[in-house]
Scaffold this active site. Structure first.
Site, mmCIF file in Angstrom:
data_model
loop_
_atom_site.group_PDB
_atom_site.id
_atom_site.type_symbol
_atom_site.label_atom_id
_atom_site.label_comp_id
_atom_site.label_asym_id
_atom_site.label_seq_id
_atom_site.Cartn_x
_atom_site.Cartn_y
_atom_site.Cartn_z
ATOM 1 N N HIS A 53 53.752 74.889 22.901
ATOM 2 C CA HIS A 53 52.617 75.156 23.782
ATOM 3 C C HIS A 53 52.769 76.553 24.368
ATOM 4 O O HIS A 53 53.796 77.209 24.187
ATOM 5 C CB HIS A 53 52.561 74.123 24.923
ATOM 6 C CG HIS A 53 53.713 74.235 25.871
ATOM 7 N ND1 HIS A 53 54.882 73.515 25.714
ATOM 8 C CD2 HIS A 53 53.916 75.007 26.982
ATOM 9 C CE1 HIS A 53 55.727 73.830 26.673
ATOM 10 N NE2 HIS A 53 55.167 74.730 27.463
ATOM 11 N N HIS A 77 51.088 68.706 26.882
ATOM 12 C CA HIS A 77 50.221 69.874 27.035
ATOM 13 C C HIS A 77 50.240 70.728 25.772
ATOM 14 O O HIS A 77 51.292 70.972 25.187
ATOM 15 C CB HIS A 77 50.523 70.728 28.263
ATOM 16 C CG HIS A 77 51.913 71.252 28.403
ATOM 17 N ND1 HIS A 77 53.022 70.623 27.904
ATOM 18 C CD2 HIS A 77 52.382 72.375 29.030
ATOM 19 C CE1 HIS A 77 54.097 71.327 28.214
ATOM 20 N NE2 HIS A 77 53.748 72.391 28.878
ATOM 21 N N HIS A 116 54.717 82.089 29.423
ATOM 22 C CA HIS A 116 55.709 81.802 28.376
ATOM 23 C C HIS A 116 55.047 81.078 27.213
ATOM 24 O O HIS A 116 53.980 80.499 27.347
ATOM 25 C CB HIS A 116 56.855 80.935 28.919
ATOM 26 C CG HIS A 116 56.454 79.516 29.231
ATOM 27 N ND1 HIS A 116 56.027 79.111 30.481
ATOM 28 C CD2 HIS A 116 56.398 78.402 28.458
ATOM 29 C CE1 HIS A 116 55.743 77.825 30.466
ATOM 30 N NE2 HIS A 116 55.950 77.357 29.252
ATOM 31 N N HIS A 161 61.479 69.055 34.286
ATOM 32 C CA HIS A 161 60.203 69.251 34.950
ATOM 33 C C HIS A 161 59.734 67.934 35.590
ATOM 34 O O HIS A 161 59.886 66.868 34.983
ATOM 35 C CB HIS A 161 59.111 69.653 33.951
ATOM 36 C CG HIS A 161 59.238 71.020 33.389
ATOM 37 N ND1 HIS A 161 59.290 72.145 34.170
ATOM 38 C CD2 HIS A 161 59.291 71.465 32.114
ATOM 39 C CE1 HIS A 161 59.364 73.221 33.393
ATOM 40 N NE2 HIS A 161 59.393 72.832 32.144
ATOM 41 N N TYR A 181 64.099 78.089 30.498
ATOM 42 C CA TYR A 181 63.286 79.300 30.353
ATOM 43 C C TYR A 181 64.207 80.473 30.109
ATOM 44 O O TYR A 181 65.252 80.596 30.769
ATOM 45 C CB TYR A 181 62.459 79.564 31.609
ATOM 46 C CG TYR A 181 61.338 78.599 31.812
ATOM 47 C CD1 TYR A 181 60.201 78.635 31.001
ATOM 48 C CD2 TYR A 181 61.406 77.623 32.799
ATOM 49 C CE1 TYR A 181 59.159 77.735 31.189
ATOM 50 C CE2 TYR A 181 60.363 76.714 32.988
ATOM 51 C CZ TYR A 181 59.248 76.778 32.178
ATOM 52 O OH TYR A 181 58.222 75.885 32.358
ATOM 53 N N GLU A 187 60.422 79.316 26.204
ATOM 54 C CA GLU A 187 60.955 78.060 26.745
ATOM 55 C C GLU A 187 61.422 77.199 25.583
ATOM 56 O O GLU A 187 60.798 77.209 24.522
ATOM 57 C CB GLU A 187 59.850 77.305 27.518
ATOM 58 C CG GLU A 187 60.350 76.006 28.167
ATOM 59 C CD GLU A 187 59.238 75.181 28.840
ATOM 60 O OE1 GLU A 187 58.055 75.366 28.487
ATOM 61 O OE2 GLU A 187 59.567 74.336 29.691
#
Lengths: 304, 304, 304, 304
Positions: free
Chosen positions: C148, C197, C211, C243, C252, C262
């Site tokens: 993503h 996502h 990112h 997260h 990251y 990431e």
């Protein structure tokens, strides 16, 4: 004549009820004895009566108790400590609850170290006959046992000598100003047996505690602990991450009084003949936090 | 006077080239010395010269080498072994390549056990100055070190006594016909230090090897090893699974000659004062393979 | 008419040789095509020709390519984008190497989004007949695929509407100033299918990249990546950690030009009927970094 | 017009109280509704009312419920099923508790498949505002959700066609007698979206269930589940191990009535354009159990 392991940590906490919530509900230690102003705890995989003693009032380290293999070891260690120039006291059975007689050494770093040979045996929470691999109903993080402590001292070289000469610890890793023999040590990690460290000492004020640690099984357990810290509003200092020094996986966090704790998993098995590792100051951050290679101000300054 | 650890395993293999492919390409041991008919290997995190010696011709265990802490330990162990009724030989420096002088004990179980105090130091693959946590370019499974061996004997009680009385090992876990003092042991897991076992003995024919084991970091590494076994056509016996006994995570597999190997991760840290665990015969399968609680015929019958 | 996934990321890098070392040697992407000033890469588990295009000169995001299910989808998306007020261009087959014809949307956030329906099929590195679970000789981190991107926009609510109304994405999680319908969004995480996502947008300057991410298998893989970052001197921003938003495990880090990457593992599977999660601003730090609940300045300010 | 996912499994159990102990106390499903002879359950991360319905009496699969995206999808699927030659019934809202109206398809394999577009929304156990990453007090294994089912059919090619032509599933992996177009399928793994399989069909008797599966986070969770199975005397069939097909990590086990369950973690994300994988019969065992590459008799013969 041998020290086996860190057997107990006495810590001071400002509020015993808050501390209980942290050490029992979140970390999952078992309360084994309570009296006004004092709580004794053990991990599920510890067989001796207790490993953590919380005393209400103030903050910081009370004393560290190391268990020796044999009652007869005490005389020898007493003699060596005195020869090293330390004040040593005899302690009587029962002076510490459920703990045998022993000796109390006032270290050059102004910490109190107790050596004892016996503690009331209560057994692990899984027993000795066809045991399960862990208790079916663990609480919170479910720490199995304490692991080590990291203390500060003005003269780390001296403390390295103290643990080596008096207690037969050997150094597994060091941070030193150079690779020369006369280097000044910034930190030393020392083992009494096969743990990668039973004690560590870093440069700092006399008599202070940086953290004491609980062992976890592996990297997955470290994250699980971290998730519970988030849920229970435990203040996290650093982690999860990987140490370069010791190769342990770690999270540093604080109890409600501000004493730093660690959950620590892995790390290699050490032996007296394993070559000692040296870290140079320019690689210190990588040695401490391998992945991120950054030290935060809090980690290097907050002590209790 | 103390045994530190299993330092080397001599194994016989039918074909050295096939064995090389297994131990070097798949397991990732480093070849440190080769001569016709013989290959010496070490794991990346071992500092002594070698830990595995493969001799071409036949199959099965040659001998087990245990390293002691001090040269002066040898006399004491020699005396005790003789008093126990074992034949003992002196071995000279260089009789085993890069290995010091020592003693060779012919155990009651008809195995050959060598004790030595020194081996040429070559260092780990990550060095001693600011070391990485593992070598950047590991091969295959990348086993860091050997861990333990499991051998068979007709009289397990006798072998338990042998390791305890002669070599100061203590028993961490046992499978016994009952919980009584005079129970017959079906298996015994014994530690020389803080490993959950440095040797294990189960009931079976004299002089045979069940397996020798390599240590891995954790459960994730165990699956990674298993995946590589599938890719490299390594014959797998059992696993991945969890032991009840020792709590280790494991896969058993065979080298191309049929010697059983194990990758082993975890297991608790033991101490001489930890209460010994007993498994009853009805729970044997759960003790060996905790999750599935079933033993296959091959696991209990194939020995080399 | 459906967007399937983020298919490619075009990124600008200041030095292609340094970038190659990062994306190929450390991350383990496979170089599939090289021309002066440009490098095309794919992950081992991707079957389309490439997923990352590095263009030498400058830094930051070139464009994002999303693959649609069917050629006929393009017309519909073009119409909707125009109705939303976006400039849209047709792009021809071959305008992007190995990529079909498609459309190019200039988003309200001043990013360039390309939709295409086909890319030359090259197959994964394990093939389609009796495939291994991963390639036997992975390089470095061995990332299987991109996952993503997170971009910044001045008006996050508008971008949320854009992805929902034009591209049929749905919102899985949001950071909003309140729980009210008219809340201002600080961030939105949106899915085109079942990923937690496929795109995320946070408040910030127009046209910037926070990112882009590569997927990893699990938490063990995340640490393994972090260890390699330490060995290869990759600059790490934050992590490993967990997260709250998306529940992904993460590190990251920066490529040598300063573009943030990431590695991302886990996160739940989402569906259009899954209730959208809202995070309130006071819990933002916990949402982003669940364990430590702290945001560093760099993470919130460095964009390319 | 799209099927989203397996929404519920109706299973028959011989004793509801034993089943409750298994599904609630060990697996950690939440009981959401109880009536005499019936128990409805959901996983903590499911938002619809229930995902498992246990009916007392007998053993085996009652029916599988798949949720479609839109009420209007039902007509189309009904028509296609009829054209395929299946008997189809309309079902009314409330015929299944808390479930909308829908259609009931009697498949060529003599299973009952229900399609529905809505179920009472109850929300996940962590809510939608600043949610924790999992519930603070999970029970047992704490399975978050159901994942897929594997059923048997005499004609697998026909079932592959059925799911593809009627329900728009696509095949991710197959075991086929050859790589030719006219090969006979021994098994087919099919996805409705991005899961590696929403249904799988293997050759066997009509109308039977091989297993239905619960999703877990990762390989560490799989072992944790296995440990609890040992503690709770859950009968384990195979595992923990790795699938070649789907790459999922797995344990197969039985509920007290003998219905096979699976805990399943990982597996790659699939898309309609991902090339279909074919396994040849000689590699079947490796496809099913990648590490050990052996099938046990029980796994291939026990069905309910």
């Amino acid at each position: 004549m041998a020290v086996m392991r860190l057997g107990y940590v006495h810590a001071r906490v400002t509020d015993l009820s808050d501390a209980r919530s942290h050490y029992v509900d979140t970390l999952g230690l078992y309360p084994v004895q309570e009296e006004p102003g004092r709580l004794l705890l053990k991990g599920w995989d510890e067989w001796d009566h207790h490993s953590v003693v919380l005393d209400e009032g103030g903050v910081g380290l009370g004393r560290l108790g190391y268990k020796v293999e044999d009652p007869s070891d005490l005389d020898g260690f007493e003699k060596r400590a005195q020869q090293f120039g330390c004040r040593v006291e005899r302690m009587s059975k029962g002076e510490n609850p459920e703990v045998s007689d022993g000796i109390r050494i006032f270290t050059p770093s102004e910490h109190v170290l107790e050596l004892y040979h016996d503690m009331t045996l209560v057994g692990t929470e899984v027993g000795t006959v066809n045991p399960e691999v862990f208790p079916r109903h663990l609480v919170g993080v479910g720490v199995p046992n304490i692991d080590h402590a990291l203390i500060t001292a003005e003269d780390v070289n001296l403390m390295d000598r103290f643990f080596a000469e008096v207690l037969d610890f050997y150094t597994t890793e060091r941070v030193a100003t150079s690779l020369d023999d006369d280097a000044e040590y910034i930190g030393t990690w020392m083992s009494a047996g096969q743990k990668v460290h039973d004690i560590a000492v870093i440069k700092g004020p006399q008599g202070k505690l940086h953290h004491f640690a609980f062992e976890l099984g592996d990297w997955a357990d470290v994250l699980h602990a971290g998730d519970l810290f988030a849920m229970d509003d435990v203040s996290v200092d650093v982690g999860p991450t990987h140490h370069g020094i010791t190769r342990g996986k770690t999270i540093y966090f604080f109890d409600p009084s501000g004493n730093r704790n660690e959950v620590f998993a892995g790390g290699y098995r050490s032996y007296p003949d394993r070559p000692c590792v040296t870290w140079t100051p320019d690689q210190l951050a990588k040695g401490i936090f391998y992945v991120g290679r950054e030290l935060n101000e809090r980690f290097t300054s907050v002590l209790t």
